[in-house]
Design a protein around this motif. Structure first.
Motif, PDB file in Angstrom:
ATOM      1  N   LEU A 156     -68.525 -13.413  -2.350  1.00 20.86           N
ATOM      2  CA  LEU A 156     -67.648 -14.155  -3.259  1.00 20.86           C
ATOM      3  C   LEU A 156     -66.361 -13.350  -3.378  1.00 20.86           C
ATOM      4  CD1 LEU A 156     -70.169 -14.792  -6.195  1.00 20.86           C
ATOM      5  CD2 LEU A 156     -69.702 -16.296  -4.268  1.00 20.86           C
ATOM      6  N   ILE A 157     -65.255 -14.047  -3.450  1.00 23.04           N
ATOM      7  CA  ILE A 157     -63.975 -13.344  -3.524  1.00 23.04           C
ATOM      8  C   ILE A 157     -63.296 -13.726  -4.840  1.00 23.04           C
ATOM      9  CG2 ILE A 157     -61.732 -12.989  -2.416  1.00 23.04           C
ATOM     10  CD1 ILE A 157     -63.904 -14.343  -0.075  1.00 23.04           C
ATOM     11  N   VAL A 158     -63.189 -12.749  -5.725  1.00 28.91           N
ATOM     12  CA  VAL A 158     -62.621 -13.022  -7.050  1.00 28.91           C
ATOM     13  C   VAL A 158     -61.223 -12.385  -7.114  1.00 28.91           C
ATOM     14  CG1 VAL A 158     -63.073 -12.902  -9.532  1.00 28.91           C
ATOM     15  CG2 VAL A 158     -64.969 -12.699  -7.911  1.00 28.91           C
ATOM     16  N   PRO A 159     -60.197 -13.198  -7.368  1.00 23.43           N
ATOM     17  CA  PRO A 159     -58.848 -12.617  -7.426  1.00 23.43           C
ATOM     18  C   PRO A 159     -58.633 -11.855  -8.736  1.00 23.43           C
ATOM     19  CG  PRO A 159     -58.771 -14.964  -7.904  1.00 23.43           C
ATOM     20  CD  PRO A 159     -60.193 -14.643  -7.598  1.00 23.43           C
ATOM     21  N   PHE A 160     -57.813 -10.819  -8.661  1.00 24.16           N
ATOM     22  CA  PHE A 160     -57.408 -10.136  -9.880  1.00 24.16           C
ATOM     23  C   PHE A 160     -56.490 -11.080 -10.664  1.00 24.16           C
ATOM     24  CE2 PHE A 160     -57.700  -5.430  -8.282  1.00 24.16           C
ATOM     25  CZ  PHE A 160     -59.051  -5.627  -8.051  1.00 24.16           C
ATOM     26  N   PRO A 161     -56.360 -10.860 -11.982  1.00 22.88           N
ATOM     27  CA  PRO A 161     -55.457 -11.738 -12.737  1.00 22.88           C
ATOM     28  C   PRO A 161     -54.016 -11.596 -12.249  1.00 22.88           C
ATOM     29  CG  PRO A 161     -56.519 -10.122 -14.163  1.00 22.88           C
ATOM     30  CD  PRO A 161     -57.005  -9.853 -12.798  1.00 22.88           C
ATOM     31  N   ILE A 162     -53.281 -12.699 -12.375  1.00 22.90           N
ATOM     32  CA  ILE A 162     -51.896 -12.690 -11.923  1.00 22.90           C
ATOM     33  C   ILE A 162     -51.038 -12.068 -13.042  1.00 22.90           C
ATOM     34  CG2 ILE A 162     -49.957 -14.131 -11.144  1.00 22.90           C
ATOM     35  CD1 ILE A 162     -52.326 -14.601  -9.340  1.00 22.90           C
ATOM     36  N   SER A 163     -50.362 -11.034 -12.679  1.00 26.03           N
ATOM     37  CA  SER A 163     -49.486 -10.435 -13.696  1.00 26.03           C
ATOM     38  C   SER A 163     -48.039 -10.843 -13.393  1.00 26.03           C
ATOM     39  CB  SER A 163     -49.618  -8.905 -13.661  1.00 26.03           C
ATOM     40  OG  SER A 163     -49.089  -8.440 -12.446  1.00 26.03           O
ATOM     41  N   SER A 164     -47.147 -10.598 -14.320  1.00 30.39           N
ATOM     42  CA  SER A 164     -45.757 -11.030 -14.132  1.00 30.39           C
ATOM     43  C   SER A 164     -45.127 -10.360 -12.917  1.00 30.39           C
ATOM     44  CB  SER A 164     -44.950 -10.723 -15.402  1.00 30.39           C
ATOM     45  OG  SER A 164     -45.163  -9.366 -15.742  1.00 30.39           O
ATOM     46  N   THR A 165     -45.614  -9.147 -12.572  1.00 27.37           N
ATOM     47  CA  THR A 165     -45.034  -8.431 -11.422  1.00 27.37           C
ATOM     48  C   THR A 165     -45.465  -9.052 -10.098  1.00 27.37           C
ATOM     49  OG1 THR A 165     -46.902  -6.934 -11.532  1.00 27.37           O
ATOM     50  CG2 THR A 165     -44.883  -6.207 -12.620  1.00 27.37           C
ATOM     51  N   ASP A 166     -46.523  -9.850 -10.141  1.00 24.71           N
ATOM     52  CA  ASP A 166     -47.018 -10.459  -8.903  1.00 24.71           C
ATOM     53  C   ASP A 166     -46.147 -11.631  -8.453  1.00 24.71           C
ATOM     54  OD1 ASP A 166     -49.144  -8.767  -8.728  1.00 24.71           O
ATOM     55  OD2 ASP A 166     -50.457 -10.046  -9.942  1.00 24.71           O
ATOM     56  N   LYS A 167     -45.350 -12.176  -9.354  1.00 26.16           N
ATOM     57  CA  LYS A 167     -44.605 -13.395  -9.036  1.00 26.16           C
ATOM     58  C   LYS A 167     -43.467 -13.072  -8.082  1.00 26.16           C
ATOM     59  CE  LYS A 167     -45.755 -16.544 -12.632  1.00 26.16           C
ATOM     60  NZ  LYS A 167     -46.194 -15.933 -13.872  1.00 26.16           N
ATOM     61  N   PRO A 168     -43.433 -13.669  -6.893  1.00 29.19           N
ATOM     62  CA  PRO A 168     -42.320 -13.405  -5.967  1.00 29.19           C
ATOM     63  C   PRO A 168     -41.049 -14.073  -6.487  1.00 29.19           C
ATOM     64  CG  PRO A 168     -43.981 -14.866  -4.993  1.00 29.19           C
ATOM     65  CD  PRO A 168     -44.418 -14.578  -6.372  1.00 29.19           C
ATOM     66  N   PRO A 169     -39.954 -13.451  -6.228  1.00 26.85           N
ATOM     67  CA  PRO A 169     -38.701 -13.952  -6.797  1.00 26.85           C
ATOM     68  C   PRO A 169     -38.272 -15.283  -6.198  1.00 26.85           C
ATOM     69  CG  PRO A 169     -38.344 -12.075  -5.330  1.00 26.85           C
ATOM     70  CD  PRO A 169     -39.802 -12.259  -5.424  1.00 26.85           C
ATOM     71  N   ASN A 170     -38.648 -15.571  -4.928  1.00 25.13           N
ATOM     72  CA  ASN A 170     -38.121 -16.765  -4.259  1.00 25.13           C
ATOM     73  C   ASN A 170     -38.845 -18.067  -4.634  1.00 25.13           C
ATOM     74  OD1 ASN A 170     -40.482 -16.142  -3.120  1.00 25.13           O
ATOM     75  ND2 ASN A 170     -39.712 -15.885  -1.022  1.00 25.13           N
ATOM     76  N   GLU A 172     -41.978 -18.719  -4.578  1.00 28.01           N
ATOM     77  CA  GLU A 172     -43.254 -18.990  -3.891  1.00 28.01           C
ATOM     78  C   GLU A 172     -44.404 -18.846  -4.885  1.00 28.01           C
ATOM     79  OE1 GLU A 172     -44.192 -16.789  -0.462  1.00 28.01           O
ATOM     80  OE2 GLU A 172     -42.415 -17.430   0.634  1.00 28.01           O
ATOM     81  N   PRO A 173     -45.545 -19.383  -4.540  1.00 27.62           N
ATOM     82  CA  PRO A 173     -46.683 -19.231  -5.451  1.00 27.62           C
ATOM     83  C   PRO A 173     -47.006 -17.762  -5.636  1.00 27.62           C
ATOM     84  CG  PRO A 173     -47.194 -20.797  -3.702  1.00 27.62           C
ATOM     85  CD  PRO A 173     -45.876 -20.173  -3.367  1.00 27.62           C
ATOM     86  N   PRO A 174     -47.486 -17.388  -6.833  1.00 27.51           N
ATOM     87  CA  PRO A 174     -47.760 -15.965  -7.096  1.00 27.51           C
ATOM     88  C   PRO A 174     -48.993 -15.472  -6.344  1.00 27.51           C
ATOM     89  CG  PRO A 174     -48.445 -17.335  -8.936  1.00 27.51           C
ATOM     90  CD  PRO A 174     -47.819 -18.244  -7.958  1.00 27.51           C
ATOM     91  N   HIS A 175     -49.031 -14.149  -6.116  1.00 29.56           N
ATOM     92  CA  HIS A 175     -50.182 -13.555  -5.431  1.00 29.56           C
ATOM     93  C   HIS A 175     -50.855 -12.566  -6.359  1.00 29.56           C
ATOM     94  CE1 HIS A 175     -48.110 -15.152  -2.048  1.00 29.56           C
ATOM     95  NE2 HIS A 175     -47.086 -14.324  -2.233  1.00 29.56           N
ATOM     96  N   PRO A 176     -52.168 -12.511  -6.326  1.00 30.72           N
ATOM     97  CA  PRO A 176     -52.856 -11.505  -7.130  1.00 30.72           C
ATOM     98  C   PRO A 176     -52.689 -10.129  -6.482  1.00 30.72           C
ATOM     99  CG  PRO A 176     -54.435 -12.858  -5.940  1.00 30.72           C
ATOM    100  CD  PRO A 176     -53.092 -13.388  -5.615  1.00 30.72           C
ATOM    101  N   SER A 177     -52.809  -9.090  -7.308  1.00 29.75           N
ATOM    102  CA  SER A 177     -52.599  -7.733  -6.775  1.00 29.75           C
ATOM    103  C   SER A 177     -53.835  -7.223  -6.044  1.00 29.75           C
ATOM    104  CB  SER A 177     -52.270  -6.785  -7.921  1.00 29.75           C
ATOM    105  OG  SER A 177     -53.320  -6.827  -8.864  1.00 29.75           O
ATOM    106  N   GLY A 178     -54.930  -7.907  -6.177  1.00 32.95           N
ATOM    107  CA  GLY A 178     -56.126  -7.475  -5.456  1.00 32.95           C
ATOM    108  C   GLY A 178     -57.266  -8.449  -5.655  1.00 32.95           C
ATOM    109  N   PHE A 179     -58.382  -8.080  -5.053  1.00 33.00           N
ATOM    110  CA  PHE A 179     -59.552  -8.958  -5.115  1.00 33.00           C
ATOM    111  C   PHE A 179     -60.807  -8.131  -5.330  1.00 33.00           C
ATOM    112  CE2 PHE A 179     -56.471 -11.081  -2.474  1.00 33.00           C
ATOM    113  CZ  PHE A 179     -56.515 -12.390  -2.926  1.00 33.00           C
ATOM    114  N   THR A 180     -61.760  -8.774  -5.985  1.00 27.93           N
ATOM    115  CA  THR A 180     -63.102  -8.179  -6.037  1.00 27.93           C
ATOM    116  C   THR A 180     -63.927  -8.925  -4.999  1.00 27.93           C
ATOM    117  OG1 THR A 180     -62.828  -7.931  -8.397  1.00 27.93           O
ATOM    118  CG2 THR A 180     -65.074  -7.706  -7.524  1.00 27.93           C
ATOM    119  N   ILE A 181     -64.603  -8.190  -4.145  1.00 26.58           N
ATOM    120  CA  ILE A 181     -65.477  -8.852  -3.161  1.00 26.58           C
ATOM    121  C   ILE A 181     -66.917  -8.556  -3.546  1.00 26.58           C
ATOM    122  CG2 ILE A 181     -66.169  -8.960  -0.744  1.00 26.58           C
ATOM    123  CD1 ILE A 181     -63.315  -8.387  -0.014  1.00 26.58           C
TER     124      ILE A 181
END
Ligand code: ADP
Length: 595
Positions: A156-170, A172-181
């Motif tokens: 199972l792949i659980v994304p880390f919560p999206i923080s404000s720093t994860d949001k790309p400026p352009n 685009e959809p935000p990316h999580p800073s990591g994952f729990t596998i």
């Protein structure tokens, strides 16, 4: 009855057909319900695991290590199937946005950086897309996206919560800073988890169903099968998709009590973050779910052992039909047998009436002769000694006839009641024949009959009761005289015959009388049966003579046969078994006779 039975059979056939259809439908519905419950229970455990490790946005990034270790402890203490999870990993990104894998060391309570092993090879490609425009898509709670599962590992792949720093400026959809596998223990899943759910949801004590769990993307990959070869997806009776984290189910679980404790937060504040990982193999095959089957990477297949549910039900139907038709056949046979025995009883009743009439008739003549002879003697009408002697002769003859008749009736009654006893010993056939001829002497003399006797020399003794055999032969001679026509001739022939079926002595009585019609031949040995011609010609008789002959020879282990053609005469033959050592010898027999 002839109409009712086929009607019953047709109705039975029709009804059983309808019952079978209903049974197939019922089975199918209950199987579907079981499969559904299985799916819910199966998926619930992965949702539980997923939510257990899903961090909330308040978790400080430096506490990630402790968080995972605590959640793993919590999982081990509270989950119903703790062994489902074998290992926990975390994926981070380095400065070049390359994914790094760290394994949770449970004893050491910390993460250790580790290499991407071969089992993660598919996953690493997908995670490495971070930072590119076609990369990860993160969905907020409520969107029905495909579950973040790697079914090949499985994990199972659980994304880390999206923080404000994860949001790309352009934009685009935000990316999580990591994952729990969360790596699942496939071995435990196959050997314990799936079998225990099957046992819980499929009450199948006779192992009637073949169950299998296969991968949808690679159907040849069998995760579990109750029997081999595994069920073919195209021929299953019921199938359902499992191993998918559906948002509906996630929501239902999260708002439930179990869900509330899983993540430690109150249900209302839980955020469900589902991630759709870019599928390296093109459009996801799992998206083509049929209605009602749900989403999932694996498929639970159920098939009846008989080939299909319909085949199993039709097998039962065939059995039921066989039993029903068997019962109907039994009923029909019973009816036929009853009809036959009613007919027989009727015929027997008729024959018994004829018998009584015949016997009465037979009694009446000698009695009338005896009475009138006695009357004449008493009245002194007969005076000369010669006449007295003649009267005496008549009375004796008629008395003899009466005695014979009474004896025959008594013997018949004895034979019917089963009380007739025979004394078997080695018996001289010529002696039997001579005494039978002597007993018929009066009849012979009255009709001026010529009776030839041919007894072959050195004839072996037969095993028999002499008196009974004499009566049998006497009956045959008496019939030959009675049914003689104009010829006044008969012959007795005694001979030994050695054949394949054993040796026997035959005593044949042949006459040249009118013979017996073929319709009568089959019945003349039945009690009270009299030939139509004999009745028409008013020949006296009771119809028991031949039945007695048959009874006697069969009691001796022999048989009686007849050859007769209408108009040319008849041959009645007694087939008697030869005496053995155990029956005593002829010499003994002669001694017996003398004494
Ligand atoms: P009964 O002589 O009293 O009628 P049986 O049992 O001895 O009874 O014979 C049965 C029937 O068989 C007779 O009624 C007769 O029709 C037929 N039958 C027996 N013996 C002869 C024979 N020798 N020739 C022709 N018919 C015979």
């Amino acid at each position: 009855m002839a109409v009712l039975l086929p009607l019953l059979a047709a109705l039975q056939y029709y009804w059983l057909g309808q019952v079978s259809e209903a049974a197939t439908e019922r089975l199918q519905t209950s199987l579907r319900a079981s499969a559904n419950r299985f799916r819910q229970d199966f998926n619930r455990e992965f949702i539980r695991a997923y939510l257990n490790f899903q961090m909330d946005s308040l978790t400080p990034s430096q506490d990630i290590e402790r968080y995972h270790w605590e959640r793993f402890e919590h999982w081990n203490q509270t989950a119903p199937y703790p062994r489902l999870i074998s290992e926990v990993f975390v994926v981070n990104y380095d400065e070049q946005a390359r994914p790094r894998l760290s394994r949770l060391n449970v004893q050491g309570k910390r993460f250790e950086l580790t290499e991407w092993s071969i089992e993660f090879s598919n996953l690493v490609d997908r995670l490495a897309q971070k930072g590119k425009s076609f990369g990860l898509t993160v969905a907020a709670s409520g969107q029905n996206l495909l579950e973040p599962l790697a079914e090949d590992i499985p994990a199972l792949i659980v994304p880390f919560p999206i923080s404000s720093t994860d949001k790309p400026p352009n934009g685009e959809p935000p990316h999580p800073s990591g994952f729990t596998i969360i790596k699942l223990d496939l071995n435990y899943l196959q050997r314990e988890f799936i079998p225990s759910l099957i046992q819980r949801h499929f009450d199948d004590p006779h192992n009637e169903y073949n169950l299998a769990v296969i991968s949808i993307r690679h159907p040849e990959r069998v995760i579990y099968s109750s029997r081999y070869p595994a069920v073919n997806p195209s021929s299953s009776d019921v199938s359902t998709r499992i191993f998918g984290l559906e948002s509906d189910e996630l929501r239902a679980f999260a708002t439930s009590e179990a869900g509330a404790t899983a993540g430690g937060e109150p249900p209302a504040t839980r955020q469900l973050r589902l991630i759709k990982l870019r599928d390296p193999g093109g459009p996801a095959a799992v998206s083509s779910t049929s209605p009602g089957e749900g989403n999932g990477h694996w498929q639970l297949l159920i098939k009846h052992q008989a080939g299909s549910l319909a085949a199993a039900v039709s097998g039962v139907r065939r059995r039921n039909l066989a039993i029903s038709f068997g019962i109907l056949l039994l009923l029909a046979t019973g009816i036929v047998i009853t009809a036959i025995s009613t007919r027989r009883a009727e015929r027997l009743a008729r024959q018994q009436i004829n018998f009584v009439a015949g016997v009465t008739h037979e009694l009446r003549t000698p009695l009338a002769v005896i009475c009138s002879a006695g009357q004449n003697l008493a009245d002194g009408i007969v005076d000369s000694p010669l006449k007295v002697a003649q009267y005496g002769e008549v009375v004796y003859r008629e008395g003899q006839r009466l005695t014979n008749l009474v004896e025959q009736v008594l013997e018949f009654a004895g034979a019917q009641s089963g009380q007739q006893r025979y004394e078997f010993r080695a018996t001289d056939v010529s002696h039997v024949i001579k005494s039978a001829v002597a007993a018929c002497q009066t009849q012979i003399a009255e009709t001026n009959f010529r009776l030839e006797t041919v007894i072959e020399p050195s004839l072996p003794a037969v095993r028999g009761d002499e008196a009974a055999l004499k009566r049998a032969v006497q009956n045959l001679i008496s019939n030959a005289i009675k049914y003689d026509g104009e010829n006044h001739w008969a012959r007795i022939h005694a001979q030994e015959l050695r054949g394949k079926e054993g040796n026997e002595v035959q005593i044949a009585v042949e006459d040249r009388g009118p013979g017996i019609r073929s319709v009568d031949v089959a019945h003349i040995f039945e009690p009270f049966y009299r030939g139509a011609e004999a009745v028409a010609a008013q020949i006296k008789g009771s119809g028991v003579g031949l039945s007695l002959v048959k009874e006697i020879v069969e009691a001796h282990g022999g048989r009686v046969s007849v050859e007769s053609t209408s108009g040319t005469g008849s041959v009645f033959t007694l087939h008697l078994p030869i005496a053995t050592e155990a029956d005593g010898s002829n010499a003994e027999l002669t001694e017996d006779k003398k004494s």
